[in-house]
Design an enzyme around this catalytic site. Structure first.
Site, PDB file in Angstrom:
ATOM      1  N   TYR A 105       0.875  -1.169   0.000  1.00 44.50           N
ATOM      2  CA  TYR A 105       0.000   0.000   0.000  1.00 44.50           C
ATOM      3  C   TYR A 105       0.912   1.218   0.000  1.00 44.50           C
ATOM      4  O   TYR A 105       2.020   1.181  -0.519  1.00 44.50           O
ATOM      5  CB  TYR A 105      -0.937  -0.113   1.218  1.00 44.50           C
ATOM      6  CG  TYR A 105      -2.013   0.926   1.330  1.00 44.50           C
ATOM      7  CD1 TYR A 105      -2.793   1.295   0.239  1.00 44.50           C
ATOM      8  CD2 TYR A 105      -2.270   1.528   2.555  1.00 44.50           C
ATOM      9  CE1 TYR A 105      -3.787   2.241   0.365  1.00 44.50           C
ATOM     10  CE2 TYR A 105      -3.270   2.472   2.692  1.00 44.50           C
ATOM     11  CZ  TYR A 105      -4.018   2.831   1.599  1.00 44.50           C
ATOM     12  OH  TYR A 105      -4.994   3.766   1.725  1.00 44.50           O
ATOM     13  N   LYS A 178      -5.580  -1.714  -2.096  1.00 46.50           N
ATOM     14  CA  LYS A 178      -6.609  -1.393  -1.112  1.00 46.50           C
ATOM     15  C   LYS A 178      -7.335  -2.656  -0.674  1.00 46.50           C
ATOM     16  O   LYS A 178      -7.603  -2.869   0.513  1.00 46.50           O
ATOM     17  CB  LYS A 178      -7.600  -0.402  -1.724  1.00 46.50           C
ATOM     18  CG  LYS A 178      -8.219   0.556  -0.744  1.00 46.50           C
ATOM     19  CD  LYS A 178      -7.262   1.681  -0.403  1.00 46.50           C
ATOM     20  CE  LYS A 178      -7.904   2.746   0.440  1.00 46.50           C
ATOM     21  NZ  LYS A 178      -7.048   3.911   0.652  1.00 46.50           N
TER      22      LYS A 178
END
Length: 567
Positions: A105, A178
């Protein structure tokens, strides 16, 4: 005929055989297949004779991970593991979440996005093209999922990626990343989630000129065509996956709030950059309220960077003030928003819809010093005049919180709350070590990207990361568990209060927010609070009662191998 399903005993059943089994990451176990499974699935001779457990496999891949020289190389390695063995991938994330989260991420995913076309190996998720709106429903159906088999979709148009701008089709990496966090942090079943790339073109000339670029090779389409495409996408989504939660991610600034406002009451949808960022900042400020002893209504809040994230933060904080009994006009008066042209002033025709609520009266600031080159009142003058107690940065301007500004702020408040939220790390408005030094250790600091602890005069300051991952995984889990028909401000507020309640920031050097190491338990607490709020606001299809946390924990997917049997 289905090629893969789960039977009543929780085992995988499949009609696949041989290399087809090894090619499906949902069921591939590699050397962890038993002798019986190898025989029944025609894997004899396709796998080395030795047997390894999931623990042993995870140890081996972790050693390979440590051997990579850069975070981008680690990101590529983890993607390759995900492509071949889903359980092993999520087991690695679960075992090393705080270490690997910045790799899968933010901030490393930003590098992966920039190199997406060059590093492309295989398609992931669903790619929808503005040039082919007639096949949106067909494309969603190509996922092979039935209407009740998708709980969550993360969709992006890649218009505002992590502060690095428009990166076209590379935005698929942010949607994939995500969803990885949703699963690792909150146990969202990866089989029931789907990343979607809304390819509406790109205005980045370097991509249009790159012969390797694999997205639509034209500029972003005009607003009318864009809106028609998005309307068709949402309509198709409601038809194909009617119960799915839609998470909007890194949408272009001109569209993010419009889309949120247009669709939030039509289906359960959520913009993480606006609402998630706002909720995690609210959590940090609520923790600071307890530490400073100053009520939220008595704080003066300056937000530097009045885009969708900055105004989203202001919206969540002002909503909390209204819930606390303050009239809306007085709530918005606690904020001073500063954008690239200076302080947001009412009457400016260029203000966005989100900025208008926070425009200051021109008469109030008539004698404030202006910067003619900037075209307005600069941040330093705003701080000098306002004497803020809270300073939040969402500008993507590295070093914008200068020593002069911070020292000025600290002269007028005992415990200045300073939150440089921009990421990746190199775009942060200030470095925590400087903030601690410039305020003599008095600053309460939270950041958008991870920073190491700061040692100052015998105290070790843990820097809380105001990472949206503290909010969105648990929010999604709570919405799914409750079968919520929409996401309300009350549910977002419940999520923020749940996060703030997990820390005691009054001890010297204590963080304002929970550490990422405890992310799974944080997500559970958030999910329980959100599910209760959904039931209380009558938007839950399946309201939960009693021990809500235990019920939700039982729903969380675990990275463990299932038996795989012929079917």
């Amino acid at each position: 005929m289905r090629s893969l399903w789960v039977d009543d005993e929780g085992a995988w059943r499949t009609s696949l055989r041989g290399r087809q089994v090894l090619g499906d990451p949902r069921i591939n176990k590699g050397t962890a297949f038993s002798d019986e499974e190898r025989r029944d699935l025609d894997l004899i001779g396709l796998i080395p004779a030795g047997h390894m457990t999931l623990d042993q496999q995870a140890d081996r891949v972790y050693a390979q991970y440590l051997g990579q020289r850069t975070d981008l190389a680690r990101n590529v390695l983890l993607n390759e593991v995900s492509d071949r063995n889903e359980v092993l991938y999520y087991r690695l994330l679960a075992d090393h979440l705080s270490e690997m989260l910045p790799v899968v991420y933010t901030p490393t995913v930003g590098q992966a996005i920039e190199h997406y076309s060059q590093e492309y190996r295989r398609p992931r998720g669903i790619y929808l093209s503005v040039d082919q709106p007639e096949v949106i429903a067909e494309s969603l159906l190509a996922s092979g999922r039935s209407p009740d088999e998708v709980d969550l979709i993360v969709a992006t148009d890649a218009g505002a990626i992590l502060g690095i701008g428009d990166w076209g089709v590379g935005g698929m990496s942010i949607a994939v990343g995500k969803l990885a966090v949703y699963t690792a942090a909150a146990g969202i079943d990866p089989r029931r989630s789907l990343p979607v790339m809304l390819d509406v073109g790109t205005d980045r000339q370097s991509l249009l000129d790159d012969p390797m670029y694999i997205g639509n090779r034209h500029p972003r389409v005009p607003a009318a065509e864009y809106d028609a495409f998005l309307d068709k996408f949402v309509a198709a989504l409601q038809q194909v996956f009617p119960r799915a939660l839609l998470h909007w991610e890194d949408m272009s600034p001109a569209n993010a709030r419009r889309l949120l406002d247009r669709y939030r009451d039509r289906l359960p949808s959520f913009n993480d950059d606006i609402q998630g960022t706002g909720a995690v900042n609210l959590a940090a400020v609520l923790a600071a309220v307890r530490t400073t002893g100053i009520e939220l209504a008595d704080h003066r809040i300056v937000i530097f960077g009045a885009g969708s994230a900055g105004t989203g933060i202001a919206d969540q904080l002002s909503a909390a003030l209204v819930v606390g009994g303050l009239p809306e006009e007085q709530a918005t008066a606690r904020f001073w928003a500063v954008d690239r042209h200076g302080l947001v002033v009412a009457g400016d025709p260029d203000l966005t819809e989100g900025q208008r609520r926070y425009g200051r009266d021109p008469a109030e600031v008539a004698d404030w010093q202006r910067d003619e080159q900037l075209g307005g009142i600069p941040l330093a003058e705003v701080v000098r005049r306002v004497h803020p107690t809270v300073l939040i940065g969402t500008s993507a301007r590295a070093g914008a919180f200068s020593r002069e500004i911070v020292v000025d702020m600290a002269l007028h408040t005992d415990r200045p709350v300073i939150m440089p939220m921009s990421n990746p790390t190199e775009l942060a408005e200030a470095v925590p070590a400087d903030l601690i030094l410039w305020t003599g250790g008095r600053a309460l600091v939270a950041t958008g990207s991870p920073f190491p602890p700061v040692e100052y005069q015998g105290t070790r300051y843990i820097i809380g990361q105001a990472n949206n991952a503290l909010i969105f995984p648990g929010l999604g889990l709570g919405v799914i568990a409750a079968g919520a028909t929409r996401i309300t401000d009350g549910m977002l507020s419940a999520a923020a209060h749940a996060v703030a309640g997990l820390v005691d920031s009054r001890a010297p050097g204590a963080p304002l927010l929970p550490e990422v190491d405890a992310l799974r338990e944080t997500s559970l607490a958030v999910a329980a609070a959100v599910a209760r709020a959904a039931a209380g606001e009558c938007v839950a299809r399946t309201p939960l009662a009693g021990d809500v946390a235990s019920q939700i924990r039982a729903l969380m997917w675990q990275p463990a191998y299932r038996p795989v049997r012929p079917g």
